[in-house]
Write a protein that holds these residues in place. Structure first.
Motif, short mmCIF file in Angstrom:
data_model
loop_
_atom_site.label_atom_id
_atom_site.label_comp_id
_atom_site.label_asym_id
_atom_site.label_seq_id
_atom_site.Cartn_x
_atom_site.Cartn_y
_atom_site.Cartn_z
N PHE A 101 5.53 10.41 0.98
CA PHE A 101 4.79 10.34 2.22
C PHE A 101 4.84 12.02 2.65
CE2 PHE A 101 4.78 6.11 2.39
CZ PHE A 101 3.83 5.56 3.40
N PHE A 102 5.86 12.77 2.50
CA PHE A 102 5.82 14.18 2.91
C PHE A 102 5.04 14.86 1.85
CE2 PHE A 102 8.80 17.93 3.83
CZ PHE A 102 7.96 18.48 4.37
N TRP A 103 5.15 14.45 0.47
CA TRP A 103 4.43 15.27 -0.51
C TRP A 103 2.98 14.95 -0.48
CZ3 TRP A 103 5.34 18.31 -4.38
CH2 TRP A 103 4.20 18.72 -5.48
N VAL A 104 2.58 13.91 0.00
CA VAL A 104 1.09 13.55 0.21
C VAL A 104 0.52 14.27 1.26
CG1 VAL A 104 -0.87 12.00 0.48
CG2 VAL A 104 1.04 11.30 -1.05
N PHE A 105 1.11 14.31 2.41
CA PHE A 105 0.53 15.00 3.67
C PHE A 105 1.00 16.02 4.14
CE2 PHE A 105 0.41 9.99 4.08
CZ PHE A 105 -0.76 9.77 4.26
N GLY A 106 2.24 16.54 3.45
CA GLY A 106 2.86 17.95 4.11
C GLY A 106 2.11 19.18 3.60
N ASN A 107 1.45 19.07 2.59
CA ASN A 107 1.33 20.49 1.96
C ASN A 107 -0.06 20.85 2.64
OD1 ASN A 107 -0.58 18.04 0.90
ND2 ASN A 107 -0.67 19.05 -1.09
N ASN A 108 -1.06 19.87 3.09
CA ASN A 108 -2.23 20.23 3.92
C ASN A 108 -2.12 20.45 5.09
OD1 ASN A 108 -4.60 19.54 1.83
ND2 ASN A 108 -3.23 17.63 1.78
N PRO A 113 -9.42 13.59 9.57
CA PRO A 113 -9.17 11.71 9.64
C PRO A 113 -10.19 11.17 8.72
CG PRO A 113 -10.63 13.11 11.37
CD PRO A 113 -9.67 13.99 10.71
N ARG A 114 -11.12 11.99 8.16
CA ARG A 114 -12.07 11.27 6.98
C ARG A 114 -11.64 11.81 5.76
NH1 ARG A 114 -18.11 12.98 9.11
NH2 ARG A 114 -16.88 15.09 9.22
N VAL A 115 -10.84 12.52 5.30
CA VAL A 115 -10.35 12.80 4.00
C VAL A 115 -9.95 11.38 3.21
CG1 VAL A 115 -8.57 13.76 2.28
CG2 VAL A 115 -10.04 15.18 4.40
N ARG A 116 -10.10 11.28 2.15
CA ARG A 116 -9.64 10.16 1.29
C ARG A 116 -8.41 10.21 0.72
NH1 ARG A 116 -15.41 10.66 -1.81
NH2 ARG A 116 -16.84 9.55 -0.35
N VAL A 117 -7.65 9.11 1.30
CA VAL A 117 -6.30 9.06 0.77
C VAL A 117 -6.20 7.83 -0.43
CG1 VAL A 117 -3.69 8.62 1.36
CG2 VAL A 117 -5.21 9.76 2.91
N ASN A 118 -5.62 8.29 -1.46
CA ASN A 118 -5.49 7.45 -2.68
C ASN A 118 -4.36 6.56 -2.40
OD1 ASN A 118 -8.00 8.32 -4.14
ND2 ASN A 118 -6.54 10.22 -4.62
N LEU A 119 -4.60 5.03 -2.27
CA LEU A 119 -3.51 4.20 -2.08
C LEU A 119 -3.26 3.37 -3.11
CD1 LEU A 119 -4.26 2.56 1.63
CD2 LEU A 119 -2.69 4.72 0.62
N LEU A 120 -2.13 3.27 -3.71
CA LEU A 120 -1.66 2.19 -4.72
C LEU A 120 -1.37 0.94 -4.22
CD1 LEU A 120 -0.89 1.72 -7.88
CD2 LEU A 120 1.49 2.51 -6.99
N MET A 161 0.99 -1.13 -0.17
CA MET A 161 0.05 -0.01 0.00
C MET A 161 0.99 1.43 0.10
SD MET A 161 -2.95 -0.93 2.78
CE MET A 161 -1.97 -1.01 4.21
N ILE A 162 0.66 2.22 -0.96
CA ILE A 162 1.66 3.15 -1.20
C ILE A 162 0.59 4.56 -1.41
CG2 ILE A 162 3.31 4.23 -2.35
CD1 ILE A 162 4.24 1.65 -3.56
N PRO A 163 0.83 5.43 -0.36
CA PRO A 163 0.02 6.70 -0.62
C PRO A 163 0.41 7.62 -1.63
CG PRO A 163 1.32 6.96 1.11
CD PRO A 163 1.22 5.34 0.90
N ILE A 164 -0.45 7.87 -2.75
CA ILE A 164 0.10 8.62 -3.88
C ILE A 164 -0.50 10.12 -3.89
CG2 ILE A 164 0.87 6.67 -5.18
CD1 ILE A 164 -1.86 6.97 -6.69
N SER A 165 -1.69 10.24 -3.21
CA SER A 165 -2.46 11.43 -3.39
C SER A 165 -3.61 11.56 -2.36
CB SER A 165 -2.96 11.78 -4.86
OG SER A 165 -4.00 10.87 -5.17
N ASP A 166 -4.18 12.72 -1.91
CA ASP A 166 -5.33 12.78 -1.26
C ASP A 166 -6.37 13.57 -1.94
OD1 ASP A 166 -4.26 15.42 -0.84
OD2 ASP A 166 -4.02 14.96 1.26
N ASP A 167 -7.69 13.40 -1.52
CA ASP A 167 -8.60 14.34 -2.25
C ASP A 167 -8.74 15.56 -1.16
OD1 ASP A 167 -9.29 12.49 -4.01
OD2 ASP A 167 -10.78 11.47 -3.02
N ASN A 168 -7.83 16.44 -1.06
CA ASN A 168 -7.77 17.48 0.06
C ASN A 168 -6.87 18.66 -0.41
OD1 ASN A 168 -8.06 18.69 2.34
ND2 ASN A 168 -6.68 17.59 3.61
N PRO A 169 -7.28 19.49 -1.40
CA PRO A 169 -6.63 20.55 -2.11
C PRO A 169 -6.27 21.62 -1.11
CG PRO A 169 -9.21 20.67 -2.81
CD PRO A 169 -8.78 19.39 -1.82
N THR A 170 -5.28 22.39 -1.66
CA THR A 170 -4.94 23.36 -0.74
C THR A 170 -5.24 24.64 -1.00
OG1 THR A 170 -2.84 23.68 -1.91
CG2 THR A 170 -2.69 22.08 0.18
#
Length: 258
Positions: A104-111, A166-173, A1-10
């Motif tokens: 991981f930093f790219w996916v979670f850090g910006n938000n 906690p409820r934002v969707r994270v897209n996992l590969l 399982m690799i997080p590649i993005s989330d549905d959480n724009p900045t």
């Protein structure tokens, strides 16, 4: 399982996230030779990596620290030793280590930066990294294994993300043999699962008091310490005005999403 993005724009450009990623890449290429020169890589570890026993003063000047493959370095007790909890955050041990941390930093850090503001985010990132280093040293202060990587600080970012979104969707590969698929999963499930894996992996180390790095070469208690620091510190560092703006904007964009 690799997080590649989330549905959480900045709402704002994550300048500090970009700068920290740039600093990590610069360190890897310029100071560590992109892992292509074993001697240069070893020199970076000798000078800037965190070694718990060295930081705790348990290795006297003149001691030899073995790095493997016939490489070693001497202990001289420079002032830089006291700065290694900070400098080690920008070092990595290999390409996969670097790419994984940056992803991981790219996916979670910006938000998380978008919810704090730039200066607060920088201080928060460094504080979580230092907390991770402290947890690592606390678990085994006699360890002579050099520890490097941004994962402790990034774990703090993940802990903050868990509290904020906690409820934002994270897209996992998902990659299982020839089966490849991207599946959206709630952030709380992704992050709590990741945290549980770190704790479970680290329990044998506490029970046997072996060196921290026995879990596949990963200092898992640094991850645990950073994550807990992120959960604890986020309410102190978040900017309520920014989080309110983000919540309102997300609701307008996705009224049916959590």
């Amino acid at each position: 399982m690799i997080p590649i993005s989330d549905d959480n724009p900045t709402l704002r450009t994550p300048v500090v996230t970009y700068l920290l990623l740039g600093a990590i890449l610069f360190t890897w290429v310029v100071i560590q030779g992109a892992g292509l020169d074993e001697v240069k890589l070893a020199e970076s570890l000798c000078s800037f990596a965190l070694v718990p026993a060295k930081l705790a003063g348990l290795l006297p000047a003149g001691s030899i620290l073995k790095l493997g493959d016939g490489l070693s370095c001497g202990i001289t007790d420079p002032v830089l030793d006291k700065l290694t909890p900070l400098t080690s955050m920008f070092l990595h041990g290999g390409w996969m280590h670097l790419i994984g941390n940056c992803l991981f930093f790219w996916v979670f850090g910006n938000n998380v930066e978008d919810s704090m503001g730039r200066f607060r985010f920088l201080v928060f990132y460094l504080a979580c990294g230092l907390a991770a280093a402290g947890a690592h040293v606390l678990v085994d202060p006699t360890s002579t294994v050099p520890t490097v990587g941004a994962s402790g600080a990034i774990s703090g970012i993940m802990g903050a993300y868990l509290v904020l979104y906690p409820r934002v969707r994270v897209n996992l590969l998902f990659v299982i043999f020839i089966f490849i698929r991207i599946i959206p999963v709630p952030a709380w499930a992704v992050l709590l699962w990741w945290f549980a894996v770190q704790v479970i992996s680290g329990l044998p180390q506490l029970m046997s008091m072996q060196e921290v790095e026995v879990s596949g070469g990963v200092a898992v208690w640094a991850h645990v310490g950073g994550f807990v620091a992120g959960v604890v510190l986020i309410k102190l560092f978040q900017n309520p005005r920014y989080t309110t703006q983000r919540a309102s904007w997300r609701h307008r964009l996705h009224p049916d999403h959590p």
